[in-house]
Write a protein that holds these residues in place. Structure first.
Motif, mmCIF file in Angstrom:
data_model
loop_
_atom_site.group_PDB
_atom_site.id
_atom_site.type_symbol
_atom_site.label_atom_id
_atom_site.label_comp_id
_atom_site.label_asym_id
_atom_site.label_seq_id
_atom_site.Cartn_x
_atom_site.Cartn_y
_atom_site.Cartn_z
ATOM 1 N N MET A 1 0.868 -1.198 0.000
ATOM 2 C CA MET A 1 0.000 0.000 0.000
ATOM 3 C C MET A 1 0.896 1.236 0.000
ATOM 4 O O MET A 1 1.835 1.325 0.770
ATOM 5 C CB MET A 1 -0.868 -0.018 1.264
ATOM 6 N N SER A 2 0.625 2.167 -0.913
ATOM 7 C CA SER A 2 1.469 3.346 -1.017
ATOM 8 C C SER A 2 1.311 4.215 0.226
ATOM 9 O O SER A 2 0.250 4.269 0.837
ATOM 10 C CB SER A 2 1.095 4.157 -2.264
ATOM 11 N N ARG A 3 2.410 4.881 0.568
ATOM 12 C CA ARG A 3 2.429 5.697 1.765
ATOM 13 C C ARG A 3 2.022 7.123 1.408
ATOM 14 O O ARG A 3 2.574 7.720 0.506
ATOM 15 C CB ARG A 3 3.854 5.665 2.328
ATOM 16 N N LEU A 4 1.038 7.647 2.141
ATOM 17 C CA LEU A 4 0.653 9.046 1.945
ATOM 18 C C LEU A 4 1.700 9.932 2.603
ATOM 19 O O LEU A 4 2.177 9.630 3.699
ATOM 20 C CB LEU A 4 -0.709 9.325 2.587
ATOM 21 N N SER A 5 2.052 11.022 1.942
ATOM 22 C CA SER A 5 2.948 11.975 2.586
ATOM 23 C C SER A 5 2.175 12.664 3.707
ATOM 24 O O SER A 5 0.937 12.609 3.751
ATOM 25 C CB SER A 5 3.441 13.012 1.577
ATOM 26 N N GLN A 6 2.915 13.308 4.630
ATOM 27 C CA GLN A 6 2.274 13.994 5.745
ATOM 28 C C GLN A 6 1.298 15.044 5.225
ATOM 29 O O GLN A 6 0.198 15.213 5.754
ATOM 30 C CB GLN A 6 3.355 14.643 6.617
ATOM 31 N N LYS A 7 1.713 15.740 4.157
ATOM 32 C CA LYS A 7 0.879 16.790 3.587
ATOM 33 C C LYS A 7 -0.404 16.210 3.020
ATOM 34 O O LYS A 7 -1.487 16.731 3.271
ATOM 35 C CB LYS A 7 1.651 17.510 2.470
ATOM 36 N N GLN A 8 -0.318 15.092 2.268
ATOM 37 C CA GLN A 8 -1.502 14.450 1.696
ATOM 38 C C GLN A 8 -2.436 13.986 2.805
ATOM 39 O O GLN A 8 -3.655 14.181 2.734
ATOM 40 C CB GLN A 8 -1.089 13.233 0.845
ATOM 41 N N TYR A 9 -1.853 13.372 3.837
ATOM 42 C CA TYR A 9 -2.655 12.866 4.951
ATOM 43 C C TYR A 9 -3.398 14.012 5.631
ATOM 44 O O TYR A 9 -4.608 13.931 5.872
ATOM 45 C CB TYR A 9 -1.733 12.154 5.941
ATOM 46 N N GLU A 10 -2.692 15.099 5.914
ATOM 47 C CA GLU A 10 -3.305 16.212 6.640
ATOM 48 C C GLU A 10 -4.399 16.886 5.839
ATOM 49 O O GLU A 10 -5.453 17.234 6.395
ATOM 50 C CB GLU A 10 -2.228 17.229 7.023
ATOM 51 N N TRP A 11 -4.179 17.072 4.539
ATOM 52 C CA TRP A 11 -5.221 17.701 3.729
ATOM 53 C C TRP A 11 -6.472 16.833 3.651
ATOM 54 O O TRP A 11 -7.597 17.330 3.657
ATOM 55 C CB TRP A 11 -4.700 18.019 2.324
ATOM 56 N N ARG A 12 -6.286 15.512 3.586
ATOM 57 C CA ARG A 12 -7.449 14.622 3.523
ATOM 58 C C ARG A 12 -8.213 14.622 4.841
ATOM 59 O O ARG A 12 -9.448 14.609 4.850
ATOM 60 C CB ARG A 12 -7.006 13.207 3.165
ATOM 61 N N VAL A 13 -7.474 14.639 5.957
ATOM 62 C CA VAL A 13 -8.147 14.702 7.257
ATOM 63 C C VAL A 13 -8.879 16.031 7.397
ATOM 64 O O VAL A 13 -10.025 16.079 7.878
ATOM 65 C CB VAL A 13 -7.129 14.527 8.408
ATOM 66 N N LEU A 14 -8.262 17.114 6.970
ATOM 67 C CA LEU A 14 -8.884 18.437 7.028
ATOM 68 C C LEU A 14 -10.167 18.472 6.199
ATOM 69 O O LEU A 14 -11.187 19.010 6.643
ATOM 70 C CB LEU A 14 -7.886 19.486 6.512
ATOM 71 N N ALA A 15 -10.115 17.869 5.011
ATOM 72 C CA ALA A 15 -11.309 17.834 4.160
ATOM 73 C C ALA A 15 -12.430 17.052 4.840
ATOM 74 O O ALA A 15 -13.592 17.466 4.841
ATOM 75 C CB ALA A 15 -10.969 17.206 2.807
ATOM 76 N N ALA A 16 -12.074 15.909 5.439
ATOM 77 C CA ALA A 16 -13.079 15.076 6.101
ATOM 78 C C ALA A 16 -13.672 15.798 7.309
ATOM 79 O O ALA A 16 -14.889 15.764 7.534
ATOM 80 C CB ALA A 16 -12.465 13.742 6.541
ATOM 81 N N MET A 17 -12.828 16.468 8.085
ATOM 82 C CA MET A 17 -13.320 17.186 9.268
ATOM 83 C C MET A 17 -14.182 18.374 8.860
ATOM 84 O O MET A 17 -15.175 18.693 9.522
ATOM 85 C CB MET A 17 -12.145 17.660 10.131
#
Lengths: 199, 78
Positions: free
Chosen positions: A1-17
């Motif tokens: 499974m490809s690893r999300l960069s910290q930036k990708q992870y944070e933007w996705r969490v921000l979008a979900a929140m």
């Protein structure tokens, strides 16, 4: 499974929140006016969807982590589970004994409580392995900026919803928002002092 | 050799020469981390003696530096 960069992870969490908050502000009031049980259930569970996505993101992040990161995540999750589990037991027994009056809505705080304890525990565990909270890596925003932004969003939401919220909810939004902004400012000062000490 | 550890640090049982070997090759911690497919924090934790790598990672490190594993990782003297 490809690893999300910290930036990708944070933007996705921000979008979900952000989606979660929009659901709570715009969709949740419809639950009270719905008459059919099936519609009521559906509307009540809509905010769960972005939260399940956040859980899936966290699981993906842990699976793609290296050995030390996985150890850190799992120790932190263990500590968070123990803390939230103990608090749930305490609250449950006190409620049964009619010492405190708790209704079912308290359950909605289990997941945020778990995430808060996990974040704090992960910070502490990472420190033991030499992790530096001031090393931002490839984060989209500095840690202090994220706290200030999150606090600002809560304060803005409280301000915009002040006429439709009861005193308890409005107070919680304002208190949580102010607390996050204050924490962000403390972190900003600490970061500045850390940078000055390093020069 | 890793910096002195305090009681608050995670326990480790090995000293290692990774920082020296990395410096000889002019690699940053981030570059070494990328070659080993681990995070920079993991490299930092290994170099400072706060974390002992697993056997597969230790062998990966030894292969990367072209040295026997026991020349890179030395048990900490009690």
């Amino acid at each position: 499974m490809s690893r999300l960069s910290q930036k990708q992870y944070e933007w996705r969490v921000l979008a979900a929140m952000s989606l979660y908050m929009l659901c709570m502000l715009l969709e949740w009031p419809l639950v009270r006016t719905a008459t059919r049980l099936s519609i009521k259930c559906l509307l009540a569970l809509v905010p769960v969807v972005p939260m399940v996505y956040v859980i899936a993101l966290l699981a993906r992040r842990i699976r793609a982590s290296d050995e030390l990161e996985q150890q850190t995540h799992l120790i932190a999750l263990g500590i968070a589970t123990a803390v939230v589990g103990a608090l749930s037991l305490i609250g449950g027994f006190l409620s049964i004994a009619n010492v405190v009056m708790l209704d079912g809505s308290i359950l909605i705080w289990v997941f945020p409580g778990l995430m808060f304890c996990y974040g704090a525990a992960r910070w502490w565990v990472a420190r033991r392995y030499g992790g530096n909270m001031f090393c931002e890596g490839d984060s989209a925003l500095g840690k202090y900026l994220r706290f200030i932004l999150a606090g600002g969003v809560l304060l803005l939401v409280g301000w915009l919803s002040r006429s439709s919220l009861d005193a308890l909810r409005l107070g919680f939004l304002c208190g949580a928002g102010a607390g996050l902004v204050a924490l962000g400012l403390v972190l900003a000062v600490a970061r500045r002092r850390h940078q000055d000490a390093g020069e | 050799m890793p910096a002195n550890k305090s009681d608050a640090d995670a326990p480790s049982f090995m000293n290692n020469l990774i920082r020296e070997l990395r410096s000889e090759r002019g690699w940053s911690q981030a570059e070494l981390a990328q070659q080993l497919d681990v995070s920079r924090q993991t490299i930092n934790a290994i170099e400072t003696g706060k974390y002992d790598p697993s056997l597969p990672l230790a062998f990966k490190i030894a292969r990367l530096f072209g040295m026997p594993i026991e020349m890179i990782f030395v048990p900490e003297e009690e």
